[in-house]
Design a protein around this motif. Sequence first.
Motif: not given
Length: 390
Positions: A24-26, A143-148, A150-154, A160-165
């Motif tokens: 959830q960092a981003p 680092g991976l969770g934050a990067a993924v 970021s890719l989704f919120i771009f 609640t981006p799809p990265s959480l699901w």
Amino acid sequence: MTRRSNALKLAFALCMITTAVNLQAPLYEALAARDGLGVGATTLAFACYVAGIMPVLLGLNGLSERVGCKPLIIAALLLCLVATSLTLIVPGLVTLGAARFLLGIGTALTSAVAPTYMHRLLTGGDSSMATKYVTTSTAMGFGLGAAVTSLFIFHTPSITPPSLWLYLGAGVVALVAVSTLKNTAPNPNKCAMLRLPSYPPGTLGYGLAILLAWATVGLVIAILPSALHAHGLTAWSGFATFGICSCGVLFQPWARALRPAHSTVLGLVILPIAYTVIAWGAVQGMLVAVLVGTVAASSACYGFIYLGGLKGVLEIAKAASTQVSAGYFLMAYIGFSLPVITTGALIDAVGHVAALTIFGLALSMGAIITIGLLLISQARYSQHPSGISF
């Protein structure tokens, strides 16, 4: 082949546990804005992670010898799944704080058993390979969770981006994988659950070094998104988190080749310079400077200082390695929380430029003092190898 397969299963689980930590960092800046709160409140929610770690680190580090390693890895994965679910169901800073508390407990359970469990799964194999599995998988996960995210919120900004699901699915797969592993046998000799940290002469410099290093990591994760927000670059904060958490793996072979004091001093020379590049880039909106600075800082934080310091305190510790390791990580997590909270409060009071400058000056002064301690200790050790001071 079975040994390697089991090691890969555990490595995947470790990666998933640490991936949850900064997933959830981003979103920190967006969650704070939604709740009408400032950077200080964000850093308090961020630091709840350390509140979860401390009780386990100080009071439950003998648990694995009573129940074995596998139950603790399973418990950590379950805590990560619950924490991620909470942030999906009730997004907000209060929920984030609760989730990070659970994640702290999970990380502490993992760090207490992961190296031992990996070594036992690779019984008869290369022990250095076990260490590489653990350090690489956990560093990549942070680092991976934050990067993924970021890719989704771009693509579509959301709290609640799809990265959480996506994480929930991957976490369940990791849980199934770990369930197939054998548990380690509990120790028939019941050890004390409470093992207080110990600081033998010679370990203070290493402890201060990791405090400074992880204070910088915490600042990048918790505070950098708010600085980048002013330039419309918040979505890139996940890649900055990936840079400072995961890229240090690239420098670990070099760190292993150096003597502990030399490795730590090199990291302390790099750290203030890298931080200056990060802070300048964040204030000026220079994304390239931020990303380059985080990679350079990672070489110090998760490369030279982390490995050099840990190796150094363990060499000094001898028989009391568990207590000395606990002391080392206690200093690390103090750095990961208190300086970050203080800087967040300063930002709310005086703004980003002044607060980041104050942190940078304190970091530089701390690095100079710590280098002096390490060099003095190293000189005394060279003259008296049987014992050193400080």
